[in-house]
Design an enzyme around this catalytic site. Structure first.
Site, PDB file in Angstrom:
ATOM      1  N   GLU A   8      14.638   8.908  45.422  1.00 46.86           N
ATOM      2  CA  GLU A   8      14.262   7.621  44.826  1.00 46.86           C
ATOM      3  C   GLU A   8      13.463   6.777  45.828  1.00 46.86           C
ATOM      4  O   GLU A   8      13.965   5.813  46.405  1.00 46.86           O
ATOM      5  CB  GLU A   8      15.494   6.860  44.327  1.00 46.86           C
ATOM      6  CG  GLU A   8      16.125   7.504  43.118  1.00 46.86           C
ATOM      7  CD  GLU A   8      17.208   6.660  42.464  1.00 46.86           C
ATOM      8  OE1 GLU A   8      17.407   6.778  41.245  1.00 46.86           O
ATOM      9  OE2 GLU A   8      17.867   5.874  43.180  1.00 46.86           O
TER      10      GLU A   8
ATOM     11  N   GLU B 148      17.832  12.708  37.534  1.00 47.62           N
ATOM     12  CA  GLU B 148      19.059  11.915  37.492  1.00 47.62           C
ATOM     13  C   GLU B 148      19.132  11.183  36.164  1.00 47.62           C
ATOM     14  O   GLU B 148      18.171  10.519  35.758  1.00 47.62           O
ATOM     15  CB  GLU B 148      19.117  10.886  38.627  1.00 47.62           C
ATOM     16  CG  GLU B 148      19.282  11.466  40.016  1.00 47.62           C
ATOM     17  CD  GLU B 148      19.556  10.389  41.057  1.00 47.62           C
ATOM     18  OE1 GLU B 148      20.050   9.298  40.692  1.00 47.62           O
ATOM     19  OE2 GLU B 148      19.273  10.646  42.249  1.00 47.62           O
TER      20      GLU B 148
END
Length: 350
Positions: free
Chosen positions: A176, A283
């Site tokens: 991320e 995710e």
């Protein structure tokens, strides 16, 4: 000994040899064959080994105690994602996920016939949009040394996996990273340096096996302008990668999935068209108390990735479904307090 007797002895020897060979094979359990080039449905399970170590027990719907990985596989999952920290603490929630622990879990997953994704955080603990802290051992290193650190750490972990018989199908360089990684040197405000760090991870991965697909991953998978900004910069700075990875958490967007699922579909399609890359939701998660809503959200997310043109949508990974709330404190797990999987995971069966 005459020719007739010689032939009899030879035949008996061959028969005995075949019998021993047959017995030996029947007593050896080969790993389940791994099927690639299919839609990836899976889970990140970095907490699993610690849950087991603290005595947590997993149960099937009928109350039978069962291996947590097997329970996920029984629900249609074929992929396991594992995070790697550099020098982690022993904190059960925020630590572990060392090289050795990652290798051990990857071997277990491979032996069940599951595909492997490795997620490098390049930190001693969580890396995400708000946290990209350098490993303590790298804290005072120059940028030039950090480039070597990234290459060596990536190469070392993947070498250990390969030595153990596991070559991941995917490797994620950074976790991320809309704000960059290894702050401050790899901050997004110096995208040229971030690009060099990412490329070192790419080069180390391809040195292990050029067929491994390298993923670059950012959050808010429904936010097309965020993705265009980041990957336009990546293209300008010659970042090397194969797959665009997305997080998609309607819970953290403070809205129901029905509000943003069309935006996710649009963004997936746009990434493929704009950058000619494959895409993957690496995710996803929903509130464990909203079972039907989470199941519907997972079904919609899987369908969105499947609907990407030309089979460029590779799969969907649930983040820590087995991390039951009383053990982890994590709201977006997908497990029940009785140790059984939530029926929301049935979305992966199809």
């Amino acid at each position: 000994m005459n020719n007739s007797n010689s032939k009899v002895v030879l035949q008996l020897t061959l028969l005995i040899s075949m019998l021993f060979s047959s017995c030996s094979k029947s007593q050896t359990t080969d790993p389940t064959p791994i099927i690639t080039n299919t839609f990836a449905k899976g889970a990140d399970v970095g907490w699993l080994s610690q849950m087991e170590a603290t005595g947590y027990r997993f149960y099937d719907a009928d109350g039978t105690e069962k291996n947590g990985l097997q329970l996920l596989k029984d629900r249609g999952m074929n992929t396991i994602r594992l995070r790697v920290f550099v020098n982690p603490s022993n904190d059960r929630i925020n630590g572990h996920c060392s090289k050795d622990e990652t290798v051990a879990m990857a071997v277990r997953a491979k032996n069940l016939g599951m595909r492997i994704m490795i997620d490098f955080h390049y930190s001693d603990t969580w890396a995400d949009p708000a946290h990209q802290t350098k490993p303590a051992a790298w804290a005072n290193h120059t940028f030039s040394t950090l480039l070597t650190d990234v290459y060596n750490h990536t190469f070392e972990v993947l070498t250990a996996l390969k030595t153990a018989g596991v070559t991941p199908e995917w490797v994620q360089v950074g976790n991320e990273i809309p704000g960059g990684m290894l702050w401050p040197e790899g901050n997004y405000t110096n995208f040229g340096q971030l690009a060099q760090l990412l490329n070192k991870g790419y080069d180390a991965t391809k040195a292990i096996d050029p067929t491994i697909k390298v993923i670059i991953h950012i959050d808010q998978g429904n936010n097309n302008s965020r993705f265009r900004w980041f990957f336009d910069n990546a293209r300008t700075n010659n970042v090397k990668y194969d797959v665009i990875g997305l997080s998609y958490y309607p819970y953290w967007l403070n809205s129901d999935y029905t509000v943003t699922i069309a935006d996710l579909q649009n963004n997936l399609n746009d990434m493929v068209t704009r950058y000619n890359k494959e895409v993957m939701v690496v995710e996803v998660g929903g509130d464990y108390t909203l079972v039907q809503n989470t199941k519907d959200m997972l079904t919609a997310t899987i369908n969105a990735v499947r609907n990407v043109p030309n089979q460029k949508g590779l799969g969907v990974i649930y983040w820590e479904p087995e991390g039951e709330k009383t053990w982890s404190g994590y709201q977006l797990n997908c497990w029940q307090s009785n140790g059984k999987p939530s029926t929301a995971l049935d979305a992966f069966r199809n």
